[in-house]
Design a protein around this motif. Structure first.
Motif, PDB file in Angstrom:
ATOM      1  N   THR A  77     -32.124 -10.558  28.768  1.00 19.13           N
ATOM      2  CA  THR A  77     -33.587 -10.467  28.088  1.00 19.13           C
ATOM      3  C   THR A  77     -33.090 -10.496  26.443  1.00 19.13           C
ATOM      4  OG1 THR A  77     -34.533  -9.477  29.973  1.00 19.13           O
ATOM      5  CG2 THR A  77     -35.795  -9.531  27.790  1.00 19.13           C
ATOM      6  N   LEU A  78     -32.330  -9.532  26.216  1.00 20.02           N
ATOM      7  CA  LEU A  78     -31.911  -9.443  24.708  1.00 20.02           C
ATOM      8  C   LEU A  78     -31.308 -10.929  24.207  1.00 20.02           C
ATOM      9  CD1 LEU A  78     -31.684  -7.856  22.070  1.00 20.02           C
ATOM     10  CD2 LEU A  78     -29.449  -6.878  22.944  1.00 20.02           C
TER      11      LEU A  78
ATOM     12  N   PHE B   4     -38.560  -7.737  15.959  1.00 17.00           N
ATOM     13  CA  PHE B   4     -39.101  -6.626  16.524  1.00 17.00           C
ATOM     14  C   PHE B   4     -39.083  -6.440  18.052  1.00 17.00           C
ATOM     15  CE2 PHE B   4     -43.157  -4.525  18.045  1.00 17.00           C
ATOM     16  CZ  PHE B   4     -43.061  -3.144  17.602  1.00 17.00           C
ATOM     17  N   PHE B   5     -39.057  -7.537  18.715  1.00 19.15           N
ATOM     18  CA  PHE B   5     -38.968  -7.336  20.110  1.00 19.15           C
ATOM     19  C   PHE B   5     -37.591  -6.963  20.429  1.00 19.15           C
ATOM     20  CE2 PHE B   5     -42.984 -10.455  20.563  1.00 19.15           C
ATOM     21  CZ  PHE B   5     -43.713  -9.327  20.958  1.00 19.15           C
ATOM     22  N   CYS B   6     -36.444  -7.650  19.629  1.00 15.43           N
ATOM     23  CA  CYS B   6     -34.975  -7.425  19.947  1.00 15.43           C
ATOM     24  C   CYS B   6     -34.823  -5.945  19.716  1.00 15.43           C
ATOM     25  CB  CYS B   6     -34.175  -8.330  19.021  1.00 15.43           C
ATOM     26  SG  CYS B   6     -34.090  -9.947  19.301  1.00 15.43           S
ATOM     27  N   ILE B   7     -35.441  -5.144  18.703  1.00 12.52           N
ATOM     28  CA  ILE B   7     -35.327  -3.613  18.611  1.00 12.52           C
ATOM     29  C   ILE B   7     -35.814  -2.953  19.817  1.00 12.52           C
ATOM     30  CG2 ILE B   7     -36.068  -1.852  17.287  1.00 12.52           C
ATOM     31  CD1 ILE B   7     -36.005  -3.620  14.900  1.00 12.52           C
ATOM     32  N   CYS B   8     -37.007  -3.459  20.455  1.00 11.73           N
ATOM     33  CA  CYS B   8     -37.494  -2.869  21.528  1.00 11.73           C
ATOM     34  C   CYS B   8     -36.370  -2.978  22.502  1.00 11.73           C
ATOM     35  CB  CYS B   8     -38.802  -3.507  22.029  1.00 11.73           C
ATOM     36  SG  CYS B   8     -40.070  -3.256  20.780  1.00 11.73           S
ATOM     37  N   ILE B   9     -35.904  -4.265  23.000  1.00  9.43           N
ATOM     38  CA  ILE B   9     -35.237  -4.237  23.886  1.00  9.43           C
ATOM     39  C   ILE B   9     -33.771  -3.583  23.655  1.00  9.43           C
ATOM     40  CG2 ILE B   9     -33.604  -5.997  25.106  1.00  9.43           C
ATOM     41  CD1 ILE B   9     -36.427  -6.215  25.855  1.00  9.43           C
ATOM     42  N   CYS B  10     -33.269  -3.347  22.451  1.00 10.14           N
ATOM     43  CA  CYS B  10     -32.030  -2.512  22.089  1.00 10.14           C
ATOM     44  C   CYS B  10     -32.376  -1.089  22.653  1.00 10.14           C
ATOM     45  CB  CYS B  10     -31.897  -2.812  20.524  1.00 10.14           C
ATOM     46  SG  CYS B  10     -31.090  -4.305  20.272  1.00 10.14           S
TER      47      CYS B  10
END
Length: 518
Positions: free
Chosen positions: A337-338, A419-425
């Motif tokens: 997903t990332l 921002f979505f990438c940070i959530c996935i991280c």
């Protein structure tokens, strides 16, 4: 012969009822025991949630039309998703209780279907009269019924299907839910264009009429709830079966006893799903602006996550069941997903690649993550654990939906994707922590399927041995229980051959001895 006739006369109606229940004179499609009848019931079960899932993503399918016709910014638009999630922060705990203790499964399903219908009608009316606050009220009412209706759907499945049948039934229900979302994404734009032609122009009137037409699917789901209620009541009468309820036992005091690795699962759930559903809600305009897609192409690529999830969820669920290693599969899904979000944010590659990867990883995570809760907490805490998990998931979705709208208005799509990438991280860090915490505690969550089956067999065997020992101990204690003086006297006299009155013979061995002497 007289005894036989007397017994038949006493049985009378019961024997007749058993024959009726067996369905000897009943067509297969009308017999609740027959597979054909249960297939008909399954069809209504699957369509029970179709309207709810179809209308849930109406705003995403008509994102451009909603923002333009109502003159909204993105933050306002995302409030439509936030208001759906707010009631479910609480109802996740009480939906099962309302079905079990207050309404019952049949009436409860009808009531929640009515909430969905009324909510959609109010939502569409708000668009017709150009009152955004009324649309928000409609989404709130719609949310009250939507999630609880899913609980009712699962309860019906458990009542009608058992054992291995349930895996297929849940898979079919999930596929039908994804089908509703997919059809919505690809048809609502066409419906809006046809309505705009009929009314003479686009605008809030055309938007409201389109949303009202979408509400027909909710009426169809209400009809399915009524038919299911009738069929379930009829089966209860014929088979003398009892309503088993949802099986959800909610005790909020159990939350303080949750282990650390269960909290990590909660963090993964929230951080992962907030990067999926808000993105789909905003995806249409993203694909139009960045990749120069037409509205129809943008809706098609935005729906690919649901299209892939429909057939992939049962298959991936079977794969996870056969292999085990749930933590590894969750980690794989989060990394994939990332990668999909990074491709969408920083490349101009064909978005079908990233969205297809997102669809597969989304389905894989759902199959591997949610069952892990049952490995962590005891059975009596499962209702509380799943309720709490859904509650904080809806809380996260409501908050992130508002945050995503504000970020998009002020910073644009690139910052939103970051921002979505940070959530996935954050989700990935939680998965890594879960792997090591689980490893230090014996690796229960990441066992292979064969190792888990062997462990379960051994625990079952140990429980059986303990049960037998317990029964033996109870038998030994019974033998050591002293007999009363009256009992000793009667037993002694009976063994001498004395004829005792029937009310004095209270020991099985004396009864046997007296019968021999006669």
């Amino acid at each position: 012969m007289a005894d036989y006739e007397e017994r038949q006369s006493l049985l009378g109606d019961d024997g007749e009822g058993s024959a009726g229940a067996a369905g000897g004179s009943m067509p297969a499609i009308c017999d609740p025991r027959h597979l054909l009848h249960r297939v008909v019931v399954l069809m209504f079960m699957c369509f029970l949630g179709f309207g709810s899932y179809f209308c849930y993503d109406n705003p995403a399918a008509l994102q451009t039309e909603v923002t333009q016709d109502l003159n909204l910014n993105t933050a306002k638009f995302m409030q439509l998703y936030a208001w759906y999630s707010w009631p479910n922060v609480v109802l996740c705990f009480f939906g099962g209780f309302l079905l079990d203790r207050v309404f019952g499964i049949r009436l409860g399903t009808i009531i929640f279907s009515l909430f969905v219908c009324v909510g959609q009608v109010i939502f569409a009316t708000g668009a017709l009269v150009n009152r955004f606050w009324l649309m928000e009220v409609g989404r709130f009412i719609f949310g009250i019924g939507g999630e609880s209706l899913a609980v009712a759907q699962n309860t019906y499945a458990v009542n009608w299907f058992k054992g291995k049948e349930l895996n297929l039934v849940f898979g079919l229900q999930l596929s039908m839910a994804r089908l509703g979302s997919t059809v919505n994404m690809n048809i609502m734009g066409w419906v809006y264009s046809k309505v705009a032609v009929l009314v003479g122009s686009s605008g809030h009137t055309a938007l409201g009429a389109s949303l009202m037409i979408a509400g027909v699917t909710c009426l169809f789901s209400l009809l399915c709830a009524l038919v299911l209620g009738f069929l379930d009541k009829r089966a209860e009468r014929i088979l003398n079966k009892e309503d088993t309820g949802t099986g959800e036992v909610i005790k909020l005091t159990d939350v303080k006893d949750f282990p650390f690795h269960l909290w990590l699962i909660f963090i993964i759930c929230v951080c992962y799903y907030v990067a999926i559903f808000p993105f789909i809600g905003l995806g249409q305009v993203f694909f139009i602006e960045k990749f120069n897609f037409s509205p129809a192409e943008a809706r098609a690529v935005n729906s690919i996550v649901y299209i892939i999830s429909a057939p992939a969820s049962p298959l991936l669920g079977f794969m996870v069941d056969r292999t085990g290693r749930n933590v590894i599969w969750v980690m794989t899904a989060v990394v994939a997903t990332l990668a999909a979000h990074v491709m969408l944010a920083f490349t101009f590659w064909n978005p079908w690649i990233a969205m297809s990867l997102l669809g597969v990883s989304y389905s894989l995570l759902a199959c591997a993550l949610w069952p892990m809760v049952a490995f962590v907490v005891p059975e009596h805490q499962l209702g509380t654990a799943y309720g709490f998990m859904q509650s904080i998931q809806n809380l996260g979705l409501a908050l992130i939906a508002m945050a995503a709208g504000a970020i998009l208005d002020n910073r644009g799509y690139l910052v939103l994707e970051v921002f979505f990438c940070i959530c996935i991280c954050f989700a990935l860090m939680a998965v890594v922590m879960l792997y090591f915490v689980d490893y230090l505690r014996g690796g229960d969550l990441n066992r292979s399927a064969s190792a888990r089956a062997k462990l379960q067999k051994e625990s079952t065997l140990d429980a059986e041995i303990e049960r037998r020992h317990s029964k033996l101990r109870e038998g030994d204690l019974a033998k050591l229980t002293p007999m009363s003086a009256f009992g000793l006297r009667n037993r002694y006299l009976s063994r001498l051959g004395a004829q005792l009155p029937d009310h004095c013979s209270n020991h099985l061995s004396s009864l046997a001895h007296r019968s021999v002497l006669k």
